[in-house]
Design a protein around this motif. Structure first.
Motif, PDB file in Angstrom:
ATOM      1  N   ARG A  44       0.826  -1.209   0.000  1.00  0.00           N
ATOM      2  CA  ARG A  44       0.000   0.000   0.000  1.00  0.00           C
ATOM      3  C   ARG A  44       0.863   1.263   0.000  1.00  0.00           C
ATOM      4  O   ARG A  44       0.583   2.207  -0.749  1.00  0.00           O
ATOM      5  CB  ARG A  44      -0.937   0.004   1.198  1.00  0.00           C
ATOM      6  CG  ARG A  44      -1.798   1.222   1.235  1.00  0.00           C
ATOM      7  CD  ARG A  44      -2.754   1.269   2.395  1.00  0.00           C
ATOM      8  NE  ARG A  44      -2.546   0.153   3.298  1.00  0.00           N
ATOM      9  CZ  ARG A  44      -3.118   0.013   4.462  1.00  0.00           C
ATOM     10  NH1 ARG A  44      -3.943   0.907   4.882  1.00  0.00           N
ATOM     11  NH2 ARG A  44      -2.894  -1.024   5.232  1.00  0.00           N
ATOM     12  N   ALA A  45       1.889   1.301   0.828  1.00  0.00           N
ATOM     13  CA  ALA A  45       2.731   2.502   0.919  1.00  0.00           C
ATOM     14  C   ALA A  45       3.371   2.840  -0.428  1.00  0.00           C
ATOM     15  O   ALA A  45       3.436   4.011  -0.822  1.00  0.00           O
ATOM     16  CB  ALA A  45       3.807   2.315   1.980  1.00  0.00           C
ATOM     17  N   GLU A  46       3.821   1.829  -1.153  1.00  0.00           N
ATOM     18  CA  GLU A  46       4.439   2.092  -2.461  1.00  0.00           C
ATOM     19  C   GLU A  46       3.404   2.550  -3.480  1.00  0.00           C
ATOM     20  O   GLU A  46       3.680   3.414  -4.309  1.00  0.00           O
ATOM     21  CB  GLU A  46       5.169   0.845  -2.966  1.00  0.00           C
ATOM     22  CG  GLU A  46       6.005   1.127  -4.189  1.00  0.00           C
ATOM     23  CD  GLU A  46       6.903  -0.030  -4.587  1.00  0.00           C
ATOM     24  OE1 GLU A  46       7.298  -0.051  -5.762  1.00  0.00           O
ATOM     25  OE2 GLU A  46       7.194  -0.894  -3.745  1.00  0.00           O
ATOM     26  N   THR A  47       2.212   2.012  -3.406  1.00  0.00           N
ATOM     27  CA  THR A  47       1.136   2.455  -4.299  1.00  0.00           C
ATOM     28  C   THR A  47       0.835   3.932  -4.058  1.00  0.00           C
ATOM     29  O   THR A  47       0.692   4.714  -5.001  1.00  0.00           O
ATOM     30  CB  THR A  47      -0.136   1.606  -4.076  1.00  0.00           C
ATOM     31  OG1 THR A  47       0.167   0.238  -4.369  1.00  0.00           O
ATOM     32  CG2 THR A  47      -1.279   2.066  -4.957  1.00  0.00           C
ATOM     33  N   ILE A  48       0.758   4.325  -2.788  1.00  0.00           N
ATOM     34  CA  ILE A  48       0.493   5.729  -2.453  1.00  0.00           C
ATOM     35  C   ILE A  48       1.635   6.612  -2.935  1.00  0.00           C
ATOM     36  O   ILE A  48       1.401   7.702  -3.486  1.00  0.00           O
ATOM     37  CB  ILE A  48       0.250   5.876  -0.936  1.00  0.00           C
ATOM     38  CG1 ILE A  48      -1.061   5.181  -0.560  1.00  0.00           C
ATOM     39  CG2 ILE A  48       0.216   7.352  -0.530  1.00  0.00           C
ATOM     40  CD1 ILE A  48      -1.286   5.027   0.928  1.00  0.00           C
ATOM     41  N   GLU A  49       2.874   6.159  -2.760  1.00  0.00           N
ATOM     42  CA  GLU A  49       4.029   6.926  -3.241  1.00  0.00           C
ATOM     43  C   GLU A  49       3.956   7.131  -4.752  1.00  0.00           C
ATOM     44  O   GLU A  49       4.258   8.220  -5.255  1.00  0.00           O
ATOM     45  CB  GLU A  49       5.326   6.213  -2.889  1.00  0.00           C
ATOM     46  CG  GLU A  49       5.704   6.297  -1.433  1.00  0.00           C
ATOM     47  CD  GLU A  49       6.937   5.475  -1.110  1.00  0.00           C
ATOM     48  OE1 GLU A  49       7.725   5.160  -2.038  1.00  0.00           O
ATOM     49  OE2 GLU A  49       7.117   5.134   0.070  1.00  0.00           O
ATOM     50  N   ARG A  50       3.546   6.111  -5.481  1.00  0.00           N
ATOM     51  CA  ARG A  50       3.439   6.243  -6.938  1.00  0.00           C
ATOM     52  C   ARG A  50       2.327   7.215  -7.321  1.00  0.00           C
ATOM     53  O   ARG A  50       2.450   7.962  -8.287  1.00  0.00           O
ATOM     54  CB  ARG A  50       3.213   4.875  -7.580  1.00  0.00           C
ATOM     55  CG  ARG A  50       4.466   4.027  -7.541  1.00  0.00           C
ATOM     56  CD  ARG A  50       4.283   2.770  -8.307  1.00  0.00           C
ATOM     57  NE  ARG A  50       5.505   1.976  -8.257  1.00  0.00           N
ATOM     58  CZ  ARG A  50       5.777   0.996  -9.080  1.00  0.00           C
ATOM     59  NH1 ARG A  50       4.915   0.671 -10.028  1.00  0.00           N
ATOM     60  NH2 ARG A  50       6.890   0.313  -8.963  1.00  0.00           N
ATOM     61  N   MET A  51       1.226   7.192  -6.568  1.00  0.00           N
ATOM     62  CA  MET A  51       0.133   8.124  -6.843  1.00  0.00           C
ATOM     63  C   MET A  51       0.589   9.563  -6.661  1.00  0.00           C
ATOM     64  O   MET A  51       0.379  10.406  -7.536  1.00  0.00           O
ATOM     65  CB  MET A  51      -1.056   7.846  -5.911  1.00  0.00           C
ATOM     66  CG  MET A  51      -1.792   6.569  -6.198  1.00  0.00           C
ATOM     67  SD  MET A  51      -3.000   6.184  -4.920  1.00  0.00           S
ATOM     68  CE  MET A  51      -4.009   7.647  -4.934  1.00  0.00           C
ATOM     69  N   THR A  52       1.208   9.851  -5.541  1.00  0.00           N
ATOM     70  CA  THR A  52       1.640  11.226  -5.281  1.00  0.00           C
ATOM     71  C   THR A  52       2.763  11.622  -6.237  1.00  0.00           C
ATOM     72  O   THR A  52       2.822  12.766  -6.663  1.00  0.00           O
ATOM     73  CB  THR A  52       2.072  11.412  -3.818  1.00  0.00           C
ATOM     74  OG1 THR A  52       3.104  10.475  -3.500  1.00  0.00           O
ATOM     75  CG2 THR A  52       0.899  11.198  -2.875  1.00  0.00           C
ATOM     76  N   GLY A  53       3.605  10.680  -6.605  1.00  0.00           N
ATOM     77  CA  GLY A  53       4.663  10.961  -7.571  1.00  0.00           C
ATOM     78  C   GLY A  53       4.120  11.288  -8.952  1.00  0.00           C
ATOM     79  O   GLY A  53       4.774  11.976  -9.739  1.00  0.00           O
TER      80      GLY A  53
END
Length: 87
Positions: A44-53
């Protein structure tokens, strides 16, 4: 995909994403048996990082409860069984 969505949404618009995240990652053989390639489902944390990126802002996050997931899986299994019986 996230970059494309970010480019398409109007200012102030909303993008809704339904993304699979493991609570506990399955062993590789089991994931492959479901058609999921290693590394395809991110934490989940990496998915969120990709979204904000990609320029998207996370404004809400909903995680299905165990009970909701069990209902979904039961309904899915019943639909497969009904299709198999009919065909």
């Amino acid at each position: 995909m996230l970059g494309v969505l970010a480019a398409l949404v109007r200012p102030g618009g909303i993008v809704v994403i339904g993304e699979l995240c493991w609570r506990v990652p399955p062993e590789t053989v089991r994931a492959i048996s479901f058609g999921i390639r290693p590394g395809e489902v991110l934490p989940r944390a990496e998915t969120i990082e990709r979204m904000t990126g990609a320029g998207l802002e996370l404004v809400a996050l909903h995680e299905a409860s165990e009970a909701a997931w069990e209902r979904y899986e039961a309904d899915y299994a019943a639909a497969i069984d009904a299709w198999a019986t009919a065909h």
